[in-house]
Design an enzyme around this catalytic site. Sequence first.
Site: not given
Length: 376
Positions: A201, A327, A355
């Site tokens: 991320d 995701d 995710h």
Amino acid sequence: MGLCLSLDDKSTLKRRLSKRIMNRSAADGGGGNRWRRNRSSRKEEKLIEERAVAAASLFQQQRLNGGGTAPFDRSASVRYPSGNLRRNQALPRSSSSRARSLADPLLHPQQFINQDTKLHDLENSHFVLVHGGGFGAWCWYKTIALLEEAGYHVAAVDLSGSGSHFFNANSVKSLSQYVKPLTDYLENLTDGEKVILVGHDFGGVCISYAMELFPSKVSKAVFIAAAMLTNGQSALDMFSQKVESNDLMQEAQVFHYANGNNQSPTSVDIDKSLLRDLLFNRSPAKDVALASVSMRPVPFSPVLEKLSLSETNYGSIRRFYIETLEDNAIPVALQEYMINESPPERVFRLKGADHSPFFSKPQSLNKLLVEISNIP
């Protein structure tokens, strides 16, 4: 030391102990005083006998259960054999009650390593895991366990204001301040030591920053559903490419204005009621529960900061990208956009991963990390 007695040995043991007591009594001449002095010895021998019989019974039960003839193991932990599993041998099962997908088989970590290659001969055996926005080092607990069991050295850092790093996220003013725990770790590495940086991320921005500062200390970089920027870009620049079409992301974001509502946001949080749908749509309920009490706001200033990346430093490090195909936070379209803008050496795809693949696909993720570490 384990006791290896069968049930057939119990009668023999009793006879030997009884004979030993009779011999001692005869040697004492049958004297009353000596008999009294020997009562404590006989009690001790009786206790030894009882323990031996109990051990023999337990051992026999283990044999009936397929335990073989080896000494019984006093440890309460589950032990798995090292090295490759034998042909037709069943794989160890997870303790999770959730049915495991065939796309994410549970394998022993040693199976991920070429048995002809010793770990210390690899270019790198040291992973540094960097969490994404709102997460902390805690999110890597499965990955840490799997990599360490396979023989790797693993470190997971808490960035400023994240995880157990007790700092107010609203007070983080720059990317360098946010990434300081990571840069401190790299700075303290011994001369010549290199690591494999793994970013998830917003952690992709963080490892990119560190790669520019310490190119000689990073052998490879792995971006997992991560922001992989180009020179002069900020995370906001990148995410704004597709965020307009991500209604769930817009709905889940909660901005905080510690300096007043007429000023820029100081941090951004995720609505806890939307955590599962946005970040953990394929993850086990127990991990979602962990995240719901562990996630913290993301400092906003680092999201706005543009990266300065050079070909000499950042560009000299081998990069790999792992796509997460289910995701909802960083859709595949945005991941592929970043890949096309700044192509890495190789791209891997995790089917069925949300995710947070360290929760939803830990075994498959671990397999890819080990594979990347072994790429010559």
